[in-house]
Design a protein around this motif. Structure first.
Motif, PDB file in Angstrom:
ATOM      1  N   LEU A  29      12.643   1.455   5.309  1.00  0.00           N
ATOM      2  CA  LEU A  29      12.975   0.072   5.672  1.00  0.00           C
ATOM      3  C   LEU A  29      14.476  -0.124   5.756  1.00  0.00           C
ATOM      4  CD1 LEU A  29      10.408  -1.972   3.523  1.00  0.00           C
ATOM      5  CD2 LEU A  29      10.364  -1.603   5.989  1.00  0.00           C
ATOM      6  N   GLY A  30      15.191   0.434   4.784  1.00  0.00           N
ATOM      7  CA  GLY A  30      16.647   0.294   4.783  1.00  0.00           C
ATOM      8  C   GLY A  30      17.304   0.938   5.984  1.00  0.00           C
ATOM      9  N   VAL A  31      16.854   2.122   6.351  1.00  0.00           N
ATOM     10  CA  VAL A  31      17.428   2.821   7.509  1.00  0.00           C
ATOM     11  C   VAL A  31      17.150   2.051   8.794  1.00  0.00           C
ATOM     12  CG1 VAL A  31      17.209   4.890   8.935  1.00  0.00           C
ATOM     13  CG2 VAL A  31      17.409   5.112   6.461  1.00  0.00           C
ATOM     14  N   PHE A  32      15.926   1.563   8.947  1.00  0.00           N
ATOM     15  CA  PHE A  32      15.588   0.813  10.163  1.00  0.00           C
ATOM     16  C   PHE A  32      16.369  -0.490  10.245  1.00  0.00           C
ATOM     17  CE2 PHE A  32      12.450   3.859  11.038  1.00  0.00           C
ATOM     18  CZ  PHE A  32      11.909   3.599  12.289  1.00  0.00           C
ATOM     19  N   GLY A  33      16.613  -1.109   9.093  1.00  0.00           N
ATOM     20  CA  GLY A  33      17.401  -2.326   9.112  1.00  0.00           C
ATOM     21  C   GLY A  33      18.873  -2.064   9.376  1.00  0.00           C
ATOM     22  N   ALA A  34      19.411  -1.024   8.723  1.00  0.00           N
ATOM     23  CA  ALA A  34      20.839  -0.717   8.865  1.00  0.00           C
ATOM     24  C   ALA A  34      21.187  -0.257  10.273  1.00  0.00           C
ATOM     25  CB  ALA A  34      21.230   0.357   7.849  1.00  0.00           C
ATOM     26  N   THR A  35      20.269   0.396  10.940  1.00  0.00           N
ATOM     27  CA  THR A  35      20.526   0.886  12.300  1.00  0.00           C
ATOM     28  C   THR A  35      20.195  -0.143  13.372  1.00  0.00           C
ATOM     29  OG1 THR A  35      18.323   1.906  12.309  1.00  0.00           O
ATOM     30  CG2 THR A  35      20.181   3.297  11.675  1.00  0.00           C
ATOM     31  N   GLY A  36      19.715  -1.303  12.956  1.00  0.00           N
ATOM     32  CA  GLY A  36      19.412  -2.353  13.916  1.00  0.00           C
ATOM     33  C   GLY A  36      18.104  -2.191  14.654  1.00  0.00           C
ATOM     34  N   LEU A  37      17.268  -1.273  14.203  1.00  0.00           N
ATOM     35  CA  LEU A  37      15.983  -1.063  14.872  1.00  0.00           C
ATOM     36  C   LEU A  37      14.959  -2.124  14.490  1.00  0.00           C
ATOM     37  CD1 LEU A  37      15.709   2.830  14.552  1.00  0.00           C
ATOM     38  CD2 LEU A  37      16.260   1.488  16.600  1.00  0.00           C
ATOM     39  N   SER A  38      15.225  -2.847  13.407  1.00  0.00           N
ATOM     40  CA  SER A  38      14.328  -3.918  12.992  1.00  0.00           C
ATOM     41  C   SER A  38      15.136  -5.052  12.394  1.00  0.00           C
ATOM     42  CB  SER A  38      13.312  -3.397  11.958  1.00  0.00           C
ATOM     43  OG  SER A  38      12.521  -4.456  11.467  1.00  0.00           O
ATOM     44  N   TRP A  41       0.835  -1.209   0.000  1.00  0.00           N
ATOM     45  CA  TRP A  41       0.000   0.000   0.000  1.00  0.00           C
ATOM     46  C   TRP A  41       0.869   1.259   0.000  1.00  0.00           C
ATOM     47  CZ3 TRP A  41      -0.104   3.962   3.588  1.00  0.00           C
ATOM     48  CH2 TRP A  41      -1.106   4.919   3.396  1.00  0.00           C
ATOM     49  N   ALA A  42       1.879   1.281   0.865  1.00  0.00           N
ATOM     50  CA  ALA A  42       2.743   2.456   0.971  1.00  0.00           C
ATOM     51  C   ALA A  42       3.568   2.660  -0.297  1.00  0.00           C
ATOM     52  CB  ALA A  42       3.664   2.322   2.182  1.00  0.00           C
ATOM     53  N   SER A  43       3.979   1.571  -0.948  1.00  0.00           N
ATOM     54  CA  SER A  43       4.765   1.684  -2.182  1.00  0.00           C
ATOM     55  C   SER A  43       3.958   2.335  -3.294  1.00  0.00           C
ATOM     56  CB  SER A  43       5.251   0.307  -2.634  1.00  0.00           C
ATOM     57  OG  SER A  43       6.167  -0.239  -1.706  1.00  0.00           O
ATOM     58  N   GLY A  44       2.659   2.116  -3.305  1.00  0.00           N
ATOM     59  CA  GLY A  44       1.817   2.755  -4.306  1.00  0.00           C
ATOM     60  C   GLY A  44       1.705   4.250  -4.116  1.00  0.00           C
ATOM     61  N   ILE A  45       1.992   4.719  -2.914  1.00  0.00           N
ATOM     62  CA  ILE A  45       1.974   6.157  -2.619  1.00  0.00           C
ATOM     63  C   ILE A  45       3.355   6.761  -2.822  1.00  0.00           C
ATOM     64  CG2 ILE A  45       1.420   7.912  -0.882  1.00  0.00           C
ATOM     65  CD1 ILE A  45      -0.979   6.241  -1.740  1.00  0.00           C
ATOM     66  N   ASN A  46       4.376   6.141  -2.254  1.00  0.00           N
ATOM     67  CA  ASN A  46       5.743   6.646  -2.379  1.00  0.00           C
ATOM     68  C   ASN A  46       6.716   5.489  -2.171  1.00  0.00           C
ATOM     69  OD1 ASN A  46       8.258   7.943  -2.099  1.00  0.00           O
ATOM     70  ND2 ASN A  46       7.296   9.807  -1.341  1.00  0.00           N
ATOM     71  N   ALA A  47       7.065   4.824  -3.258  1.00  0.00           N
ATOM     72  CA  ALA A  47       7.908   3.631  -3.183  1.00  0.00           C
ATOM     73  C   ALA A  47       9.304   3.947  -2.638  1.00  0.00           C
ATOM     74  CB  ALA A  47       8.019   2.979  -4.553  1.00  0.00           C
ATOM     75  N   TYR A  48       9.828   5.112  -2.994  1.00  0.00           N
ATOM     76  CA  TYR A  48      11.185   5.458  -2.560  1.00  0.00           C
ATOM     77  C   TYR A  48      11.240   5.670  -1.047  1.00  0.00           C
ATOM     78  CZ  TYR A  48      11.359   6.320  -7.564  1.00  0.00           C
ATOM     79  OH  TYR A  48      11.262   6.180  -8.924  1.00  0.00           O
ATOM     80  N   ALA A  49      10.193   6.240  -0.485  1.00  0.00           N
ATOM     81  CA  ALA A  49      10.143   6.427   0.968  1.00  0.00           C
ATOM     82  C   ALA A  49      10.108   5.079   1.678  1.00  0.00           C
ATOM     83  CB  ALA A  49       8.922   7.268   1.346  1.00  0.00           C
ATOM     84  N   GLY A  67       2.061  10.229   6.071  1.00  0.00           N
ATOM     85  CA  GLY A  67       1.279   9.020   6.275  1.00  0.00           C
ATOM     86  C   GLY A  67       2.066   7.758   5.961  1.00  0.00           C
ATOM     87  N   VAL A  68       2.812   7.792   4.865  1.00  0.00           N
ATOM     88  CA  VAL A  68       3.639   6.642   4.497  1.00  0.00           C
ATOM     89  C   VAL A  68       4.698   6.383   5.563  1.00  0.00           C
ATOM     90  CG1 VAL A  68       5.422   5.861   2.882  1.00  0.00           C
ATOM     91  CG2 VAL A  68       3.269   6.768   2.017  1.00  0.00           C
ATOM     92  N   ALA A  69       5.368   7.435   6.004  1.00  0.00           N
ATOM     93  CA  ALA A  69       6.399   7.272   7.031  1.00  0.00           C
ATOM     94  C   ALA A  69       5.807   6.694   8.314  1.00  0.00           C
ATOM     95  CB  ALA A  69       7.066   8.626   7.316  1.00  0.00           C
ATOM     96  N   ALA A  70       4.674   7.226   8.743  1.00  0.00           N
ATOM     97  CA  ALA A  70       4.055   6.781   9.986  1.00  0.00           C
ATOM     98  C   ALA A  70       3.623   5.324   9.920  1.00  0.00           C
ATOM     99  CB  ALA A  70       2.860   7.679  10.321  1.00  0.00           C
ATOM    100  N   ILE A  71       2.998   4.929   8.807  1.00  0.00           N
ATOM    101  CA  ILE A  71       2.454   3.574   8.750  1.00  0.00           C
ATOM    102  C   ILE A  71       3.549   2.522   8.541  1.00  0.00           C
ATOM    103  CG2 ILE A  71       1.997   3.338   6.263  1.00  0.00           C
ATOM    104  CD1 ILE A  71      -0.825   2.293   7.172  1.00  0.00           C
ATOM    105  N   ILE A  72       4.630   2.890   7.838  1.00  0.00           N
ATOM    106  CA  ILE A  72       5.731   1.932   7.685  1.00  0.00           C
ATOM    107  C   ILE A  72       6.435   1.718   9.031  1.00  0.00           C
ATOM    108  CG2 ILE A  72       8.055   1.664   6.721  1.00  0.00           C
ATOM    109  CD1 ILE A  72       5.892   0.793   4.832  1.00  0.00           C
ATOM    110  N   ILE A  73       6.688   2.790   9.743  1.00  0.00           N
ATOM    111  CA  ILE A  73       7.317   2.662  11.075  1.00  0.00           C
ATOM    112  C   ILE A  73       6.420   1.858  12.000  1.00  0.00           C
ATOM    113  CG2 ILE A  73       8.075   3.949  13.106  1.00  0.00           C
ATOM    114  CD1 ILE A  73       8.911   6.215  11.184  1.00  0.00           C
ATOM    115  N   PHE A  74       5.122   2.157  11.974  1.00  0.00           N
ATOM    116  CA  PHE A  74       4.167   1.436  12.816  1.00  0.00           C
ATOM    117  C   PHE A  74       4.111  -0.039  12.437  1.00  0.00           C
ATOM    118  CE2 PHE A  74      -0.363   0.476  14.021  1.00  0.00           C
ATOM    119  CZ  PHE A  74      -0.169   0.565  15.392  1.00  0.00           C
TER     120      PHE A  74
END
Length: 212
Positions: A25-34, A12-20, A142-149
Motif C-alpha cells: 500500500l505504501g509503495v503504491f501510494g508513494a509512487t502515485g499509482l493509487s 484478510w491480507a493482514s492476517g496472512i502477511n501484515a508487513y506485505a 496471493g497477498v501481493a496479487a489481491i492487494i494490487i487487485f
C-alpha cells in the motif's frame, strides 16, 4: 464509493502477511499509482520498517516449526495491523467511520491469521521442508496479487478474499486431526528435552497415581 471492500480485503491480507500489506500500500501510494493510500503509510520510515520485517517474515515463514512460533507471536500483531490499516483507509476516504473500519479489519485479520496458523500446523506434520516453502510462497504471492487487485477493483477483490477466507476456515476444520498431531508432536519434543537422570526431581502427581 464505500471503502468497505478495500477494508475487508486489507484485513484478510493482514492476517496472512501484515508487513506485505503495509509495504505494498505504501509503495503504491508513494509512487502515485493509487490515491486511496493514507500518507502515513507512504512515509519512508514506515516503508523501510515494513520492508525489513517483511524480509524477516519471508525467511521465518519458510522454516518448519519456526513458522508456527512466528505465527504465535503475531497472533496479536496481525489483527492490530489489520485494524490500524483499515482505520487509516476509512479516514482517508471519509465514507466509513474509522472505529467500524478498524473492527472489520481487525476481525477479518484475526480470522485469516487463525486459518494461516492452523494450516501451518497441519503442514508441519510432514517431515520435509518443501511444503512449508511452497505454502509460504503461495501466501506471499496471493497477498501481493489481491492487494494490487483491490486497489483497482475493490469489490471483486473483497469477493475473492471472502471466498478464500471461507475455504480456509473449512480447510482448518478438515485438517483438525493433523493439527492435533502437530500439538502432540510439540509436547513430545518438549518432554524429550526435559532433563532426566539421578538428581533431577520431577513434580509428584497429585491425582493419586503415585507408584510405590
Amino acid at each position: 464509493m464505500s471503502v468497505l471492500p478495500l477494508v475487508f480485503t486489507s484485513g484478510w491480507a493482514s492476517g496472512i502477511n501484515a508487513y506485505a500489506v503495509v509495504l505494498l500500500l505504501g509503495v503504491f501510494g508513494a509512487t502515485g499509482l493509487s490515491d486511496d493510500v493514507p500518507e502515513v503509510l507512504q512515509r519512508p520510515d514506515v516503508l523501510i520498517a515494513a520492508a525489513v520485517l517483511f524480509l524477516c517474515e519471508a525467511v521465518a515463514d519458510k522454516i518448519p516449526y519456526v513458522d508456527s512460533v512466528w505465527d504465535s507471536v503475531h497472533t496479536v500483531i496481525r489483527p492490530i495491523a489489520g485494524a490500524v490499516v483499515a482505520a487509516l483507509l476509512a479516514g482517508q476516504s471519509g465514507s466509513l467511520p474509522e472505529l467500524a473500519a478498524g473492527a472489520v479489519g481487525g476481525t477479518t485479520a484475526l480470522m485469516s491469521h487463525f486459518v494461516k496458523a492452523g494450516t501451518r500446523m497441519a503442514v508441519n506434520t510432514s517431515p520435509e521442508p518443501f511444503s512449508n516453502i511452497a505454502v509460504s510462497t503461495a501466501e506471499d504471492l496471493g497477498v501481493a496479487a489481491i492487494i494490487i487487485f483491490a486497489l483497482f477493483h475493490p469489490v471483486a477483490a473483497a469477493v475473492i478474499a471472502g471466498t478464500l477466507l471461507a475455504l480456509g476456515l473449512a480447510a482448518v476444520v478438515f485438517l483438525a486431526q493433523r493439527i492435533r498431531r502437530f500439538w502432540r508432536r510439540r509436547a513430545q519434543r518438549r518432554a524429550e528435552r526435559r532433563p532426566t537422570g539421578p538428581g533431577v526431581r520431577h513434580p509428584v502427581p497429585t491425582d493419586g497415581s503415585e507408584h510405590f
